[in-house]
Every structure is written in structure tokens, then in C-alpha cells.
Design a protein around this motif. Structure first.
Motif, PDB file in Angstrom:
ATOM      1  N   SER A  89       0.841  -1.186   0.000  1.00  0.00           N
ATOM      2  CA  SER A  89       0.000   0.000   0.000  1.00  0.00           C
ATOM      3  C   SER A  89       0.882   1.244   0.000  1.00  0.00           C
ATOM      4  O   SER A  89       1.895   1.295   0.689  1.00  0.00           O
ATOM      5  CB  SER A  89      -0.875  -0.009   1.254  1.00  0.00           C
ATOM      6  OG  SER A  89      -1.240   1.310   1.600  1.00  0.00           O
TER       7      SER A  89
ATOM      8  N   GLU B 108      -2.524  -1.577  -3.561  1.00  0.00           N
ATOM      9  CA  GLU B 108      -1.512  -2.479  -3.006  1.00  0.00           C
ATOM     10  C   GLU B 108      -0.233  -2.492  -3.836  1.00  0.00           C
ATOM     11  O   GLU B 108       0.538  -3.462  -3.798  1.00  0.00           O
ATOM     12  CB  GLU B 108      -2.075  -3.906  -2.905  1.00  0.00           C
ATOM     13  CG  GLU B 108      -3.233  -4.029  -1.928  1.00  0.00           C
ATOM     14  CD  GLU B 108      -3.603  -5.469  -1.644  1.00  0.00           C
ATOM     15  OE1 GLU B 108      -3.009  -6.378  -2.241  1.00  0.00           O
ATOM     16  OE2 GLU B 108      -4.504  -5.676  -0.793  1.00  0.00           O
TER      17      GLU B 108
ATOM     18  N   PRO C  75      -1.416  -7.206   6.802  1.00  0.00           N
ATOM     19  CA  PRO C  75      -1.846  -7.202   5.411  1.00  0.00           C
ATOM     20  C   PRO C  75      -1.076  -6.168   4.597  1.00  0.00           C
ATOM     21  O   PRO C  75      -0.388  -5.322   5.169  1.00  0.00           O
ATOM     22  CB  PRO C  75      -3.322  -6.806   5.521  1.00  0.00           C
ATOM     23  CG  PRO C  75      -3.388  -5.955   6.749  1.00  0.00           C
ATOM     24  CD  PRO C  75      -2.368  -6.510   7.687  1.00  0.00           C
TER      25      PRO C  75
ATOM     26  N   LYS D 141      -2.326  -3.767   2.963  1.00  0.00           N
ATOM     27  CA  LYS D 141      -2.925  -2.455   3.218  1.00  0.00           C
ATOM     28  C   LYS D 141      -2.600  -2.003   4.642  1.00  0.00           C
ATOM     29  O   LYS D 141      -2.268  -2.814   5.502  1.00  0.00           O
ATOM     30  CB  LYS D 141      -4.441  -2.532   3.022  1.00  0.00           C
ATOM     31  CG  LYS D 141      -4.865  -2.779   1.583  1.00  0.00           C
ATOM     32  CD  LYS D 141      -6.317  -2.343   1.395  1.00  0.00           C
ATOM     33  CE  LYS D 141      -6.825  -2.646   0.005  1.00  0.00           C
ATOM     34  NZ  LYS D 141      -7.298  -4.037  -0.130  1.00  0.00           N
TER      35      LYS D 141
ATOM     36  N   PRO E  54      -3.567  -0.887   8.218  1.00  0.00           N
ATOM     37  CA  PRO E  54      -4.735  -0.887   9.109  1.00  0.00           C
ATOM     38  C   PRO E  54      -4.881   0.482   9.781  1.00  0.00           C
ATOM     39  O   PRO E  54      -3.949   0.948  10.425  1.00  0.00           O
ATOM     40  CB  PRO E  54      -4.399  -1.965  10.152  1.00  0.00           C
ATOM     41  CG  PRO E  54      -3.195  -2.689   9.627  1.00  0.00           C
ATOM     42  CD  PRO E  54      -2.492  -1.734   8.719  1.00  0.00           C
TER      43      PRO E  54
ATOM     44  N   THR F 209      -8.842   6.779   2.528  1.00  0.00           N
ATOM     45  CA  THR F 209      -8.929   5.339   2.773  1.00  0.00           C
ATOM     46  C   THR F 209      -8.305   4.497   1.664  1.00  0.00           C
ATOM     47  O   THR F 209      -8.347   3.273   1.717  1.00  0.00           O
ATOM     48  CB  THR F 209     -10.407   4.936   2.901  1.00  0.00           C
ATOM     49  OG1 THR F 209     -11.103   5.447   1.756  1.00  0.00           O
ATOM     50  CG2 THR F 209     -11.025   5.505   4.165  1.00  0.00           C
TER      51      THR F 209
ATOM     52  N   GLN G 276      -6.760  -0.379   5.348  1.00  0.00           N
ATOM     53  CA  GLN G 276      -7.599  -1.500   5.742  1.00  0.00           C
ATOM     54  C   GLN G 276      -8.472  -1.029   6.886  1.00  0.00           C
ATOM     55  O   GLN G 276      -7.976  -0.636   7.935  1.00  0.00           O
ATOM     56  CB  GLN G 276      -6.708  -2.662   6.185  1.00  0.00           C
ATOM     57  CG  GLN G 276      -7.465  -3.742   6.886  1.00  0.00           C
ATOM     58  CD  GLN G 276      -7.248  -5.087   6.214  1.00  0.00           C
ATOM     59  OE1 GLN G 276      -6.672  -5.176   5.136  1.00  0.00           O
ATOM     60  NE2 GLN G 276      -7.709  -6.128   6.841  1.00  0.00           N
TER      61      GLN G 276
ATOM     62  N   ALA H 221     -13.583  -3.815   6.403  1.00  0.00           N
ATOM     63  CA  ALA H 221     -13.116  -4.416   5.141  1.00  0.00           C
ATOM     64  C   ALA H 221     -12.754  -5.883   5.306  1.00  0.00           C
ATOM     65  O   ALA H 221     -12.500  -6.343   6.384  1.00  0.00           O
ATOM     66  CB  ALA H 221     -11.922  -3.641   4.629  1.00  0.00           C
TER      67      ALA H 221
END
Ligand SMILES: N[C@@H](CCC(=O)N[C@@H](CS)C(=O)NCC(=O)O)C(=O)O
Ligand code: FES
Lengths: 204, 278, 200
Positions: free
Chosen positions: B94, B198, B238, B240, B242, B270, B274, B278
Motif C-alpha cells: 500500500s 496495493e 496485510p 494495506k 490498518p 482510505t 484496511q 473491510a
């Protein structure tokens, strides 16, 4: 000796690593390969008409292929040579078109048939894994025996940097043990994408 | 369309690197860019021209209607600085993870070992962080860290002082003690082009006081540092970032990252984030 | 799904950490200097970095990103950025059942009473990836499951199969104790070539 060097080049790293392991001093000249394309500048083309890096100069000698440079650096170091080296030096050079190309594609946007480059990289990794596994059955950890040679140093960079090009090293246990053995050699130096072994330093 | 995301300026090219027209991605959509004589242009997939700004050696565009000018870095204009086009590196993470990593100093001893940090000098002292409401930017000041080789121009280990600034969701500016000129700040930036949520293209750029290093050496140094980060960024889960507390565990050393996440949430940014839902 | 082989003992010596997985569960599998095997979630609670990229120092696994160290129970016990801080007990990594037996590292993602698979006195040969799902591989041999598959062969081969992705598995191969490992290794390469030959 002067090495015309690019910090992110796997081929240049072969030379830096070999020199570090030998304790041979090199004078580094940084070449702005990306984004400057300085390896294609008139000055560099005068030194190497192929327009590639690395280039090593030693007095009047100019070498422009990493395999030749490894042989040159170890000319007086028979302990770094084996009769099986040539096969692996060729294997290492071929990695530029598979794992090396996939890496240049993923990192700096080189044009490539990326699926083909990665598939060729996986095939190479399988070949290497099979060979290193056989070596381990005989109690040997390096490509040509119980000690590292220029064969190992030539193959190491593009293999260790495979994840940069989207090729996983996870399923190759013998390759992993071999990489660890190289990273543990006295005098080993890293490059971006290959971490230092932090295991032993400063236990708390 | 999401104005909170589209109405920002994004870097899409290094001006000195634009020759033939080419395509790239911005926020998951195809755009094309090129140069007609002196002026650079950017078009969306329908051929509609998008607004452009040429600044800091880079071409910037926006898929929306930016309600303010692209930020400035007045200090970068002072004479004697060398402006360094570092080029770009693509990373599968991300864009927000890339910025957050740039705001972090606690990783220096482990990821930039013997350059920007080294054990046992791992402690991060308290520093000041705030969201400057009047300019809507995140700032961290009085950040200090011991560094074995803080810059290409540094002769040995020094305690370096930093200020971090987040003037736009995918950009950060770092002001850093300048080894040859005490009292001045070197400027190192990270401009991130969100290719998708991503996948990003990162354009570092620098304005340094350094009369000794060659341009290639300064470029190499910054590429070396960023490529060390890349192998981290591609392995965070992840991919992305958080934004809600709970998924990850910050400590006092992460105050800048906490403020950054809070600010992104506040302004509704956004893309690449994450969210719990989501 | 109870016990699944995730690697071979000789491939993960003391002081090593490797990435592994059981289907969608990504694992950091490591061996402490004293020889105990662990299988943890491959994600550092701090900023999500894969712990399999980390390093074993003393009887702890450390994360490569900021050096946080986790003790053998998976609890964070040291944060280098705050050396004087005692980390709260709440910072911990999810851990799974992990046992080394017969030269194979076995993991169970759930609590289980199932005994470890019997290996019939065979010894480990090597692990290799195959581009085929674990269930398809079991089906190929007409086996009921893929935990272990005994293959009628010269070398009395037993395959312990690790499901990785929809199109990928790892096979951990064992063979009769007196089998020529090199011969078995070649046999496995041929087997893989056969399995991966996509039917038209
Ligand atoms: N045979 C050469 C190839 C090295 C090589 O491919 N170098 C790359 C940099 S990593 C290069 O200079 N590429 C420029 C080009 O091919 O135009 C060697 O291994 O020394
Ligand atoms: S992400 Fe693991 S220590 Fe920070």
C-alpha cells in the motif's frame, strides 16, 4: 583496482562480495545506472562498448564480464577455484535473463515477458535445489564441494534476490541452507534485499 | 469518485525522465503522460487532460479538482543545495505503508544496519508529534537517533536530529541534520504514486548540502536505503495499512505513525487503508 | 486436518527460521538453539512483518523490522526501541502445536488428540514443491487423505504432503532406511515431472 559499480546490480555485487571475502581492496566508482543511464554515456561506452556493468580496471586491463572478473580476482587464490566452476559460472550468467530480468522488471520497470522470466527462474531454482540436495547427501554444502568457490559467489546474488522479482525462495530448503552458509562466511557483505545475519550480534 | 482521495496531487514522473509518451497507473486507473516542447501533459483513459504541476523535479497530477496548490518546500530553494533526482522504485505494498515506513526510525538498526542505525543504539527517545490543523499536515519534531553513517557526507557516527512532515497523504518530507553544515537541514522526500491500493511507485527526491559526493554517489546512497526498505514493505501483512487500532501494536516510538493513521482517518483518506469493516 | 508435515528436521537446524504454510495459514517455523521446534503465525503483532524473515537469538525469535523479541511461548519480552520497558503480556504471537518426530516437523493448527502419523521406520530424503493441489495429489495415488501417502515403489517411499495453495503443495519424502537417497531424489524428480504434465 577500480570497479565501476551500481549499488543495486546483482552482477556488480558478485564482484564486491568476492573482493570482500578475499580482503582485496576495490575503489568503487558509483555509476548512475537508474535513472541516469550513465552506463550508456560516452565515457562508459569508451570503457565498455557493450554498455553494461560491472567494469573492472586493473592497470591497463579492462574486464567487462562478472565471470571474468571473478576469475581475475581469484587468479592467485586457488582455494576459491574448482574444476567444476565453469558450468556454474555459465548457469549464473543465464540467471540474468530469468531471475535478474524479473527483478529489473518488478523494481525499475524494465520491459519483460514477466511470466516467462519467472518460469525460467523457477526452473533454474529447481535445478540448483536438486544439485545442492545431492551435495548434502554427500555431506557437502557448497556447489562444488565443502568450500565455497567463485561458482557459489557467481550464483548467489541473483538467487538470493529472486523475491525482488516476485519469485519465492520458500520451497527450496537446500538453497536456503546454502545461502545461509554463504552469508556466514567471514568477510561477507550484504546488499539491499539481502539482510545481514543478526543472530549473533549483541545478545541481550 | 471520492473527493477525499481524488482531489490530491500525485507524483507520476520525474521530469528529466520524460521522453516518449507513456502510460502508467494512478489510483488503479490508466493515465498517459508526455511532453510537448517544454510543457508536460497528463491525460486520463478518455483522453481528457488532467491538471498538472511541475515541482521538485517531478510531474504531478490529480484525477479530481484539487482545492489547494501542491505543497511547497521553501527551504529547498536556498542556494548551495544540490537537487537529486533519485528515480523510482516499484513496490508491492500500500502507498500508505511506504509513507509510514519512511516516518519510522526504530527500524534503522535492523534494516539499515551500520548506516542509519546499529545495535546497541536502538533506543528511541520521546519526541513531539502533532497534527498542525492550520496547514492540515502531520509534523514530528525533535526526533533524535544515533547513526553510524547518517549521509553520504557523514564521516562517522553522530546523533542525528530529524523533523518529519506529511504534507499530503502519500508524500513525506524529512528534514535532517546536515553533517557538513551544522544549523542547516538536509531535505529528503518520499513521493509515492499509488498505482493501485496495493502497489506503488516511489519517487524519492533530495535537496542536499554536499559538495564532495558525486551525483551518482548521492543517488546510489538513497537507492541503497530505499531498496533495504522494499524487502520489508513487500512482506508486511496485510498489504494495506490498518487504520483502526487493534490490528497492530504501537509503542511510544510509533507516535508519528499513530498520528499519521489518525490524520488519514480524519480526512477520510482510505485508499490503501484496511478498515475494520473491510 | 490434524498433523501436517511442514518441513524436515535436517532442513531447519537449531537457530533457523523458515517460512511455511498450511493452506491459507502462513507460518514461521523455527528451531531454538536448544533444539525445540515452534510454529507460529507468520506475522509480527507490531507492524505485521513476516516473522519468518527474522532471526533466532538465544531462545527467542526476533523480528527483522524493529527487532522485537518473542520468547518460546510467543510473548514479546524485549522491544529494542524501549530497552527499559517490560512489554505487556498482551503482545504475543499466535502459536500452533509443533512436534518433530521421525525427522519430520509436524504442525497441527488445532488442538488434537490424533497420534502423529506412523512412518514405519523410514528415513527422510528431501522436500520438494509440486505444482498440484494436495487433494489432487492424493487422488492421483487413490489415497483417502494426503497427510501421508505410502507409494508402492522400489524404495518404499512415503510422501507427507503439505497443502500450500490451490495449485501448489510441498511433498516431504521418506524412504526405506537403506534406500540410496540420491536414487530416491531422482525418482521424486521424475514423479514430479509426471504429476505436472498437464493432461490435454
Ligand atoms: N555479462 C555481464 C552482464 C551484466 C549485466 O547484465 N549488467 C546489467 C546491470 S545489472 C547491465 O549493465 N545492463 C545494461 C544493459 O544490458 O544495457 C556480467 O555478468 O558481467
Ligand atoms: S514489525 Fe516486527 S518488530 Fe516491528
Amino acid at each position: 583496482m577500480i570497479l565501476y559499480d551500481y549499488v543495486l546490480s546483482a552482477s556488480c555485487y558478485k564482484v564486491r562480495l568476492m573482493a570482500a571475502l578475499l580482503g582485496t581492496p576495490l575503489t568503487l566508482r558509483a555509476v548512475n545506472f537508474h535513472p541516469g543511464r550513465e552506463h550508456k554515456s560516452p565515457e562508459m561506452l569508451a570503457l565498455n562498448p557493450k554498455g553494461t556493468l560491472p567494469i573492472l580496471t586493473d592497470g591497463d586491463t579492462v574486464l567487462t564480464d562478472s565471470a571474468d572478473i571473478l576469475r581475475h580476482l581469484t587468479a592467485d587464490h586457488p582455494e576459491w577455484r574448482s574444476t567444476d566452476d565453469d558450468r556454474w559460472l555459465a548457469f549464473a550468467s543465464a540467471l540474468n535473463a530469468s531471475l535478474g530480468l524479473a527483478r529489473l522488471h518488478d523494481v525499475i520497470g524494465y520491459d519483460a515477458d514477466i511470466d516467462k522470466a519467472r518460469a525460467a527462474g523457477v526452473a533454474a531454482l529447481r535445478t540448483l535445489e536438486a544439485h545442492l540436495t545431492e551435495q548434502r547427501f554427500d555431506g557437502l554444502i557448497f556447489l562444488t564441494g565443502s568450500k565455497p568457490t567463485i561458482a557459489d559467489i557467481a550464483c548467489f546474488p541473483n538467487i538470493a534476490l529472486a523475491p525482488d522479482g516476485g519469485v519465492s525462495l520458500d520451497p527450496y530448503p537446500s538453497v536456503r541452507l546454502w545461502m545461509r552458509a554463504i552469508r556466514s562466511l567471514p568477510g561477507f557483505i550484504e546488499m539491499p534485499g539481502i539482510h545481514r545475519l543478526h543472530e549473533l550480534a549483541h545478545p541481550v | 469518485m471520492n473527493a477525499a482521495i481524488d482531489n490530491h496531487w500525485y507524483p507520476v514522473a520525474m521530469i528529466s525522465g520524460i521522453d516518449a509518451p507513456r502510460e502508467t497507473l494512478l489510483l488503479g486507473k490508466k493515465i498517459s503522460l508526455g511532453r510537448d516542447g517544454g510543457a508536460c501533459w497528463v491525460k486520463d483513459a478518455t483522453g481528457t487532460e488532467l491538471p498538472t504541476v511541475e515541482r521538485f523535479g517531478h510531474l504531478w497530477t490529480s484525477p479530481g479538482q484539487p482545492n489547494r496548490d501542491l505543497f511547497t518546500i521553501p527551504e529547498a530553494d536556498s542556494p548551495g543545495r544540490r537537487l537529486v533526482d533519485v528515480g523510482s522504485v516499484k513496490v508491492k505494498c500500500s502507498p500508505l505503508r511506504a509513507v509510514e515506513n519512511f516516518l519510522d526510525i526504530a527500524h534503522f538498526p535492523f534494516v539499515h544496519t551500520d548506516i542509519l542505525g546499529a545495535e546497541p543504539h536502538t533506543e528511541v527517545d520521546r519526541y513531539d508529534v502533532k497534527i498542525r490543523e492550520e496547514v492540515d499536515e502531520v509534523w514530528a519534531t525533535k526526533v533524535k537517533f544515533y547513526q553510524p553513517q547518517a549521509a553520504k557526507s557523514a564521516a562517522g557516527g553522530i546523533t542525528t536530529e530529524y523533523m518529519y512532515r506529511v504534507p499530503a497523504p502519500t508524500c513525506s518530507v524529512l528534514y535532517k541534520t546536515c553533517p557538513p553544515r551544522p544549523g542547516e537541514w538536509d531535505i529528503i522526500t518520499l513521493f509515492v504514486q499509488p498505482l493501485t491500493d496495493e502497489w506503488c511507485e516511489v519517487w524519492p527526491w533530495m535537496a542536499l548540502y554536499d559538495d564532495d559526493s558525486t551525483m551518482s554517489e548521492m543517488v546510489s546512497f538513497q537507492q541503497l536505503i530505499f531498496m533495504q526498505d522494499r524487502s520489508i514493505l513487500e512482506n508486511q501483512l496485510p498489504r494495506k495499512l490498518p487504520l483502526d487500532p487493534g490490528m497492530e501494536v504501537p509503542t511510544q516510538a510509533d507516535m508519528t505513525s499513530v498520528a499519521y493513521r489518525r490524520w488519514l482517518k480524519k480526512i477520510g483518506y482510505t485508499y490503501g487503508a484496511q478498515l475494520v469493516a473491510a | 486436518m490434524d498433523w501436517i508435515a511442514v518441513g524436515l528436521k535436517e532442513d531447519v537446524p537449531p537457530g533457523f527460521v523458515i517460512p511455511s504454510r498450511i493452506a491459507d495459514t502462513e507460518l514461521a517455523v523455527w528451531c531454538s538453539p536448544s533444539g525445540t521446534y515452534h510454529a507460529w503465525s507468520d506475522r509480527c503483532p507490531h507492524r505485521g512483518m513476516r516473522l519468518s524473515h527474522g532471526f533466532v537469538r538465544g531462545e527467542t525469535l526476533a523480528c527483522i523490522y524493529h527487532g522485537w523479541q518473542y520468547n518460546e511461548a510467543g510473548s514479546c519480552h524485549y522491544i529494542p526501541a524501549h530497552p527499559k520497558l517490560t512489554p505487556p503480556d498482551t503482545i504475543c504471537v499466535p502459536t500452533y502445536r509443533c512436534i518433530e518426530a521421525g525427522g519430520v516437523i509436524w504442525v497441527s493448527l488445532t488442538e488434537t488428540d490424533t497420534p502423529l502419523p506412523a512412518l514405519g521406520g523410514r528415513r527422510t530424503v528431501r522436500s520438494l514443491p509440486v505444482s498440484m493441489s494436495a487433494p489432487d495429489l492424493a487422488a492421483h495415488f487413490g489415497a483417502a487423505g494426503f497427510t501421508t501417502i505410502a507409494v508402492v515403489s522400489d524404495h518404499d517411499v512415503l510422501l507427507a504432503v503439505q497443502p500450500c495453495t490451490d495449485g501448489e503443495c510441498m511433498i516431504h519424502a521418506l524412504a526405506a532406511p537403506d534406500a540410496d537417497r540420491s536414487a530416491v531424489s531422482h525418482w521424486l524428480e521424475d514423479l514430479r515431472a509426471t504429476l505436472e504434465r498437464v493432461p490435454a
